[in-house]
Write a protein that holds these residues in place. Sequence first.
Motif, PDB file in Angstrom:
ATOM      1  N   GLU A 352       0.795  -1.160  -0.002  1.00 10.65           N
ATOM      2  CA  GLU A 352       0.035  -0.149   0.058  1.00 10.65           C
ATOM      3  C   GLU A 352       0.685   1.308  -0.043  1.00 10.65           C
ATOM      4  OE1 GLU A 352      -4.003  -0.685   2.542  1.00 10.65           O
ATOM      5  OE2 GLU A 352      -2.038  -1.566   3.684  1.00 10.65           O
ATOM      6  N   VAL A 353       2.040   1.118   0.886  1.00  7.79           N
ATOM      7  CA  VAL A 353       2.907   2.414   0.936  1.00  7.79           C
ATOM      8  C   VAL A 353       3.324   2.995  -0.538  1.00  7.79           C
ATOM      9  CG1 VAL A 353       4.832   3.206   2.025  1.00  7.79           C
ATOM     10  CG2 VAL A 353       3.138   2.102   3.215  1.00  7.79           C
ATOM     11  N   GLU A 354       3.802   1.532  -1.477  1.00  5.07           N
ATOM     12  CA  GLU A 354       4.242   1.853  -2.658  1.00  5.07           C
ATOM     13  C   GLU A 354       3.610   2.584  -3.394  1.00  5.07           C
ATOM     14  OE1 GLU A 354       7.720   1.469  -4.829  1.00  5.07           O
ATOM     15  OE2 GLU A 354       7.304  -0.446  -3.380  1.00  5.07           O
ATOM     16  N   GLU A 355       2.289   2.579  -3.335  1.00  4.89           N
ATOM     17  CA  GLU A 355       1.441   3.295  -4.183  1.00  4.89           C
ATOM     18  C   GLU A 355       1.228   4.802  -3.665  1.00  4.89           C
ATOM     19  OE1 GLU A 355      -0.070   2.060  -7.130  1.00  4.89           O
ATOM     20  OE2 GLU A 355       1.352   0.337  -6.683  1.00  4.89           O
ATOM     21  N   MET A 356       1.613   5.107  -2.378  1.00  3.60           N
ATOM     22  CA  MET A 356       1.396   6.394  -1.800  1.00  3.60           C
ATOM     23  C   MET A 356       2.614   7.389  -1.826  1.00  3.60           C
ATOM     24  SD  MET A 356      -0.729   4.734   1.402  1.00  3.60           S
ATOM     25  CE  MET A 356      -0.902   6.149   2.384  1.00  3.60           C
ATOM     26  N   ILE A 357       3.606   6.599  -2.139  1.00  7.75           N
ATOM     27  CA  ILE A 357       4.860   7.396  -1.965  1.00  7.75           C
ATOM     28  C   ILE A 357       4.898   8.653  -2.622  1.00  7.75           C
ATOM     29  CG2 ILE A 357       7.340   7.283  -2.661  1.00  7.75           C
ATOM     30  CD1 ILE A 357       7.674   4.516  -1.899  1.00  7.75           C
ATOM     31  N   GLY A 358       5.393   9.805  -2.163  1.00  2.00           N
ATOM     32  CA  GLY A 358       5.523  10.918  -2.976  1.00  2.00           C
ATOM     33  C   GLY A 358       4.239  11.894  -3.097  1.00  2.00           C
ATOM     34  N   ARG A 359       3.103  11.336  -2.980  1.00  6.43           N
ATOM     35  CA  ARG A 359       1.687  11.828  -3.219  1.00  6.43           C
ATOM     36  C   ARG A 359       1.189  12.732  -1.896  1.00  6.43           C
ATOM     37  NH1 ARG A 359      -2.031   7.125  -5.418  1.00  6.43           N
ATOM     38  NH2 ARG A 359      -3.491   8.993  -5.876  1.00  6.43           N
ATOM     39  N   SER A 360       0.564  13.660  -2.266  1.00  7.33           N
ATOM     40  CA  SER A 360      -0.086  14.415  -1.250  1.00  7.33           C
ATOM     41  C   SER A 360      -1.633  13.736  -0.923  1.00  7.33           C
ATOM     42  CB  SER A 360      -0.609  15.845  -2.002  1.00  7.33           C
ATOM     43  OG  SER A 360      -1.359  16.514  -1.318  1.00  7.33           O
ATOM     44  N   THR A 361      -1.669  13.975   0.309  1.00  7.16           N
ATOM     45  CA  THR A 361      -2.770  13.344   1.315  1.00  7.16           C
ATOM     46  C   THR A 361      -4.078  13.609   0.417  1.00  7.16           C
ATOM     47  OG1 THR A 361      -1.556  13.352   3.390  1.00  7.16           O
ATOM     48  CG2 THR A 361      -3.940  12.919   3.261  1.00  7.16           C
ATOM     49  N   ARG A 362      -4.254  14.826   0.019  1.00  6.03           N
ATOM     50  CA  ARG A 362      -5.558  15.284  -0.587  1.00  6.03           C
ATOM     51  C   ARG A 362      -5.841  14.345  -2.047  1.00  6.03           C
ATOM     52  NH1 ARG A 362      -2.545  19.891  -0.976  1.00  6.03           N
ATOM     53  NH2 ARG A 362      -1.683  20.331  -3.040  1.00  6.03           N
ATOM     54  N   ASP A 363      -4.691  13.917  -2.663  1.00 10.08           N
ATOM     55  CA  ASP A 363      -4.847  13.130  -3.859  1.00 10.08           C
ATOM     56  C   ASP A 363      -5.132  11.783  -3.704  1.00 10.08           C
ATOM     57  OD1 ASP A 363      -4.371  15.403  -5.340  1.00 10.08           O
ATOM     58  OD2 ASP A 363      -2.151  15.074  -5.383  1.00 10.08           O
ATOM     59  N   LEU A 364      -5.145  11.218  -2.428  1.00 12.97           N
ATOM     60  CA  LEU A 364      -5.448   9.761  -1.984  1.00 12.97           C
ATOM     61  C   LEU A 364      -6.831   9.550  -1.759  1.00 12.97           C
ATOM     62  CD1 LEU A 364      -2.292   9.322   0.389  1.00 12.97           C
ATOM     63  CD2 LEU A 364      -2.502   8.477  -1.793  1.00 12.97           C
ATOM     64  N   PRO A 365      -7.288   8.307  -1.820  1.00 13.97           N
ATOM     65  CA  PRO A 365      -8.748   8.111  -1.477  1.00 13.97           C
ATOM     66  C   PRO A 365      -9.005   8.118   0.121  1.00 13.97           C
ATOM     67  CG  PRO A 365      -7.395   6.016  -1.984  1.00 13.97           C
ATOM     68  CD  PRO A 365      -6.685   7.349  -2.402  1.00 13.97           C
ATOM     69  N   PRO A 366     -10.091   8.591   0.703  1.00 13.00           N
ATOM     70  CA  PRO A 366     -10.302   8.768   1.987  1.00 13.00           C
ATOM     71  C   PRO A 366      -9.876   7.613   2.791  1.00 13.00           C
ATOM     72  CG  PRO A 366     -12.310   9.182   0.767  1.00 13.00           C
ATOM     73  CD  PRO A 366     -11.330   8.336  -0.299  1.00 13.00           C
ATOM     74  N   GLU A 367      -9.820   6.467   2.385  1.00  8.11           N
ATOM     75  CA  GLU A 367      -9.122   5.368   3.397  1.00  8.11           C
ATOM     76  C   GLU A 367      -7.993   5.432   3.668  1.00  8.11           C
ATOM     77  OE1 GLU A 367      -9.714   3.548  -0.822  1.00  8.11           O
ATOM     78  OE2 GLU A 367     -10.998   4.911   0.515  1.00  8.11           O
ATOM     79  N   SER A 368      -6.855   6.144   2.663  1.00  5.62           N
ATOM     80  CA  SER A 368      -5.703   6.024   2.742  1.00  5.62           C
ATOM     81  C   SER A 368      -5.040   7.410   3.065  1.00  5.62           C
ATOM     82  CB  SER A 368      -4.926   5.726   1.294  1.00  5.62           C
ATOM     83  OG  SER A 368      -5.516   4.298   0.991  1.00  5.62           O
ATOM     84  N   ARG A 369      -5.980   8.038   3.878  1.00  6.14           N
ATOM     85  CA  ARG A 369      -5.568   9.566   4.267  1.00  6.14           C
ATOM     86  C   ARG A 369      -4.789   9.802   5.738  1.00  6.14           C
ATOM     87  NH1 ARG A 369     -10.157  13.152   1.447  1.00  6.14           N
ATOM     88  NH2 ARG A 369      -9.559  12.813  -0.795  1.00  6.14           N
ATOM     89  N   ARG A 370      -4.945   8.591   6.482  1.00 10.40           N
ATOM     90  CA  ARG A 370      -4.112   8.714   7.719  1.00 10.40           C
ATOM     91  C   ARG A 370      -2.513   8.704   7.319  1.00 10.40           C
ATOM     92  NH1 ARG A 370      -4.810   3.007   9.584  1.00 10.40           N
ATOM     93  NH2 ARG A 370      -5.069   2.522   7.546  1.00 10.40           N
TER      94      ARG A 370
END
Length: 381
Positions: A352-370
């Motif tokens: 999951e972290v691999e898909e989130m690296i370098g991205r702004s929180t607001r660009d992530l789906p709600p379930e991944s904003r922690r």
Amino acid sequence: MTAEKTTTADGEAARTSTTRTTIANAHSVVVKIGSSAITSIVDGLDVARLDRLVDAIEARMRAGSDVVVVSSGAVGAGLAPLGLVTRPRDLATKQAAASVGQLALANAWGASFARYGRTVGQVLLTADDIARRTQARNATRTLDRLRSLHAVAIVNENDTVATAELRFGDNDRLAALVAHLTRADALVLLSDVDGLYDGDPRKGNANFVPEVSGPEDLDGVVAGAGGTLGTGGMASKLSAARLAADGGVPVLLAAASDAAAALGDAEVGTAFAPRPTRMTARRFWVRHAADEHGALHLDAGAVEAVVGRRGSLLPAGVTALSGIFYGGDVVALVGPDGRTVARGVVAYDAAEVEEMIGRSTRDLPPESRRPLVHADDLVRF
């Protein structure tokens, strides 16, 4: 903290300090006994020496303290019965010796405390038991219950199953971890050395270090490895003392032959002052006990946010990850220079972290904003 010198009636210098007073008055004490203090290669378990240690521990308990004993010596106690004349080098023989010695060791502690009408309970642990949060809590409950039932807990590493990767190191580290798990007020390390020196006293020109109030007091100190029976040596004891002190537990390092004084006025050996505020059990576990399952690599901005501003770690500041980990595991947080700046409990699996690296929180789906690692689950170095 600087040691203050006073003089006793017979002219000998006695060391007194706030740290020593705290240790002498501690209600809950963990006492670690080194292998060389109760065993020898030729004769195995030395019951007479063990009895003298129990006499000193009993005196401390009668003075009102709770005592948990961390005892080395299982391998040493098993050598003579098996006809072994040197400490084995291979794991299988060490474990065989431990299986024989552990029984003898537990029986000896039980018989010695029975002289005072006390019951003992044996608690065998591996490093994995401490690294896993649930098992560590279970160990704490067992130790607490033994004390509430007025039994003396005798803790040892489970040498019969522990491998090189799961070992504590001559029980010094185990004792420091048990001191924190049981919320002890002091840790007393007893072995064949009378304290900390800045070099090997057997080689001459070594200066005794009576008090350690911080890292600056260890400048120039050279600590060696273990002896014939033990595996830790001064390096292990120094590391364990610093670990416990960092967690908020004062430590006294002294000779087993000085056990009565160490558990009395504490004016022997080397005293290690604790950090001013004690770590919570969770933060101590994250910093010192938990296994590290991987790492998150941070850019300079993320390091400043996590360390400088003491904030949570967000995906935008992560440049890469390493290792395989899952949500709830402890990971290292590594700065651009390759230095670990913190440890923390990660909220997501590595995939999951691999898909989130370098991205702004607001660009992530709600379930991944922690946060990837919440500020409350971070321990900074």
